[in-house]
Enzyme design. Sequence first.
Site, mmCIF file in Angstrom:
data_model
loop_
_atom_site.group_PDB
_atom_site.id
_atom_site.type_symbol
_atom_site.label_atom_id
_atom_site.label_comp_id
_atom_site.label_asym_id
_atom_site.label_seq_id
_atom_site.Cartn_x
_atom_site.Cartn_y
_atom_site.Cartn_z
ATOM 1 N N GLU A 65 1.271 -26.605 13.955
ATOM 2 C CA GLU A 65 -0.179 -26.654 13.988
ATOM 3 C C GLU A 65 -0.562 -27.853 14.843
ATOM 4 O O GLU A 65 0.075 -28.902 14.750
ATOM 5 C CB GLU A 65 -0.691 -26.851 12.535
ATOM 6 C CG GLU A 65 -2.195 -27.008 12.391
ATOM 7 C CD GLU A 65 -2.616 -27.242 10.919
ATOM 8 O OE1 GLU A 65 -1.760 -27.623 10.091
ATOM 9 O OE2 GLU A 65 -3.792 -27.032 10.616
ATOM 10 N N HIS A 89 5.059 -25.591 7.873
ATOM 11 C CA HIS A 89 4.706 -25.986 9.245
ATOM 12 C C HIS A 89 4.583 -27.503 9.355
ATOM 13 O O HIS A 89 4.504 -28.212 8.361
ATOM 14 C CB HIS A 89 3.424 -25.297 9.729
ATOM 15 C CG HIS A 89 2.167 -25.687 8.996
ATOM 16 N ND1 HIS A 89 1.650 -24.968 7.956
ATOM 17 C CD2 HIS A 89 1.312 -26.724 9.182
ATOM 18 C CE1 HIS A 89 0.538 -25.540 7.527
ATOM 19 N NE2 HIS A 89 0.312 -26.616 8.248
ATOM 20 N N HIS A 106 0.595 -34.008 9.290
ATOM 21 C CA HIS A 106 1.150 -33.632 7.985
ATOM 22 C C HIS A 106 2.326 -32.683 8.137
ATOM 23 O O HIS A 106 2.510 -32.065 9.175
ATOM 24 C CB HIS A 106 0.093 -33.002 7.064
ATOM 25 C CG HIS A 106 -0.537 -31.746 7.577
ATOM 26 N ND1 HIS A 106 -1.677 -31.742 8.349
ATOM 27 C CD2 HIS A 106 -0.198 -30.436 7.432
ATOM 28 C CE1 HIS A 106 -2.014 -30.495 8.648
ATOM 29 N NE2 HIS A 106 -1.134 -29.671 8.106
HETATM 30 CO CO CO Z 1 -1.530 -27.660 8.119
#
Ligand code: CO
Length: 134
Positions: free
Chosen positions: A130, A79, A7
């Site tokens: 991440e 992020h 994502h």
């Molecule tokens: Co995330």
Amino acid sequence: MIGVLNHVAIAVPDLEAASKLYRETLGAKVSEPVDQPDHGVTTVFVELPNTKIELLYPLGDDSPIANFLARNPDGGVHHLCYEVEDIAAAAAKLRDSGVRILGSGKPKIGAHNKPVLFLHPKDLLGTLVEIEEA
Ligand code: CO
């Protein structure tokens, strides 16, 4: 080592307005908001054919995205999340390569109930990354 883009997370100043923008203006499939108390955010997931967009809104007094929103009052890309097969092996390799892991350095359970780690943006081209064990 990294796999698919799981994502892109966007911090937003108004979760309802952001959800409406993605649902109605952009015509995407948008989830209901979910509180993530361990991460200090409320999330809305936007499902795209090839990845997801995660809309982030601060939850609680010391949300990790509060400062980001103070600096970016219109919202902004916060992020990227890449999948990895083995988060412990990925973390070891990153550490050996001098990439700093944020927080305790131990994986937390992320928004998708999978272990996640966040990596220092100064070590990754100015981008908060991440990694999530898929
Ligand atoms: Co995330």
